[in-house]
Enzyme design. Structure first.
Site, PDB file in Angstrom:
ATOM      1  N   HIS A 111     -22.779 -28.513  48.910  1.00  0.00           N
ATOM      2  CA  HIS A 111     -22.945 -27.770  50.169  1.00  0.00           C
ATOM      3  C   HIS A 111     -23.835 -26.560  49.945  1.00  0.00           C
ATOM      4  CE1 HIS A 111     -19.263 -26.386  48.172  1.00  0.00           C
ATOM      5  NE2 HIS A 111     -19.575 -25.165  48.601  1.00  0.00           N
TER       6      HIS A 111
HETATM    7  P1  AMP Z   1     -18.178 -22.563  47.489  1.00  0.00           P
HETATM    8  O1  AMP Z   1     -17.682 -21.416  46.713  1.00  0.00           O
HETATM    9  O2  AMP Z   1     -19.692 -22.647  47.435  1.00  0.00           O
HETATM   10  O3  AMP Z   1     -17.538 -23.878  47.133  1.00  0.00           O
HETATM   11  O4  AMP Z   1     -17.855 -22.234  49.005  1.00  0.00           O
HETATM   12  C1  AMP Z   1     -16.987 -22.989  49.792  1.00  0.00           C
HETATM   13  C2  AMP Z   1     -17.104 -22.490  51.213  1.00  0.00           C
HETATM   14  O5  AMP Z   1     -16.325 -23.350  52.030  1.00  0.00           O
HETATM   15  C3  AMP Z   1     -16.571 -21.074  51.440  1.00  0.00           C
HETATM   16  O6  AMP Z   1     -17.571 -20.301  52.091  1.00  0.00           O
HETATM   17  C4  AMP Z   1     -15.330 -21.272  52.330  1.00  0.00           C
HETATM   18  O7  AMP Z   1     -15.194 -20.242  53.279  1.00  0.00           O
HETATM   19  C5  AMP Z   1     -15.615 -22.597  52.989  1.00  0.00           C
HETATM   20  N1  AMP Z   1     -14.434 -23.394  53.322  1.00  0.00           N
HETATM   21  C6  AMP Z   1     -13.280 -23.499  52.618  1.00  0.00           C
HETATM   22  N2  AMP Z   1     -12.489 -24.443  53.154  1.00  0.00           N
HETATM   23  C7  AMP Z   1     -13.164 -24.950  54.234  1.00  0.00           C
HETATM   24  C8  AMP Z   1     -12.888 -25.946  55.176  1.00  0.00           C
HETATM   25  N3  AMP Z   1     -11.745 -26.645  55.126  1.00  0.00           N
HETATM   26  N4  AMP Z   1     -13.796 -26.198  56.148  1.00  0.00           N
HETATM   27  C9  AMP Z   1     -14.955 -25.493  56.205  1.00  0.00           C
HETATM   28  N5  AMP Z   1     -15.279 -24.537  55.331  1.00  0.00           N
HETATM   29  C10 AMP Z   1     -14.407 -24.266  54.343  1.00  0.00           C
END
Ligand code: AMP
Ligand code: ZN
Length: 193
Positions: A111
């Site tokens: 992502h």
């Molecule tokens: P990373 O540290 O790059 O893996 O970031 C993960 C991102 O996903 C963070 O910005 C979270 O706020 C976001 N996040 C966590 N759980 C969910 C979810 N269930 N749906 C959408 N975004 C999420």
């Protein structure tokens, strides 16, 4: 488990979650309430715990677990990520959107974060949140593409570098102000309009 991971895991666990919290994006990328744009190869969703006024995640439909799996064959896909990001910059001209990946992601499925410069959000709570977007822990998409072109893969960061990036003293991302703590930083960010 890091602070960032545990605090968001506990928020996530309030809802009925059939899978481990780290798989949450797989559910969210199918949720029409979160989807903001979908193409043949990609889906863009609203981040559920946004760390700024505008915070999207762009994910591929292809099952790529994370940046560690990227190689030269993914460069074209990453160019697509960039094209979608450019569309968002046109939609939000004043927001100063940045696009990049966390060096050590906590969630499954590749992502890319698209996040505005303001960093004003109730979900921005910890120094780890802050440093994950304002230090070299945040790798701009252009740097990822460059490294793949040059090396064919991404070199993982060391545990020592990870620790030192997360421990970086707080500093405003828009001026030279060095806040004492997170409440001080959050109050200061409101002065940048
Ligand atoms: P990373 O540290 O790059 O893996 O970031 C993960 C991102 O996903 C963070 O910005 C979270 O706020 C976001 N996040 C966590 N759980 C969910 C979810 N269930 N749906 C959408 N975004 C999420
Ligand atoms: Zn400032």
């Amino acid at each position: 488990m890091s602070k960032k991971r545990s605090s968001e895991a506990s928020e996530t666990s309030k809802a009925k979650q059939p899978r481990h919290w780290s798989m949450g994006l797989l559910e969210s990328m199918k949720n029409p309430e979160l989807i903001v744009k979908e193409t043949e190869k990609l889906v863009a969703i609203k981040d559920k715990y946004p760390k700024a006024k505008i915070h999207y995640l762009i994910l591929p439909h292809e099952n790529i677990s994370g940046i560690s799996k990227l190689n030269k064959s993914h460069i074209e896909l990453l160019e697509e990520f960039k094209r979608l990001y450019m569309e968002f910059t046109v939609m939000h001209k004043e927001a100063g959107l940045r696009a990049g990946f966390h060096a050590v992601p906590s969630m499954q499925r590749l992502h890319m974060h698209v996040i505005s410069t303001d960093m004003i959000s109730p979900s921005l709570k910890t120094k780890i949140h802050w440093n994950s977007f304002t230090t070299d822990f945040f790798i701009p998409v252009d740097d990822i593409i460059k490294e793949l072109k040059e090396n064919g893969m991404l070199k993982p960061i060391s545990k020592e570098l990870h620790k030192s990036l997360m421990g970086t003293p707080l500093k405003c991302n828009q001026c030279s102000f060095e806040p004492k703590n997170m409440p001080n930083l959050k109050e200061h960010l409101l002065t940048h309009k």
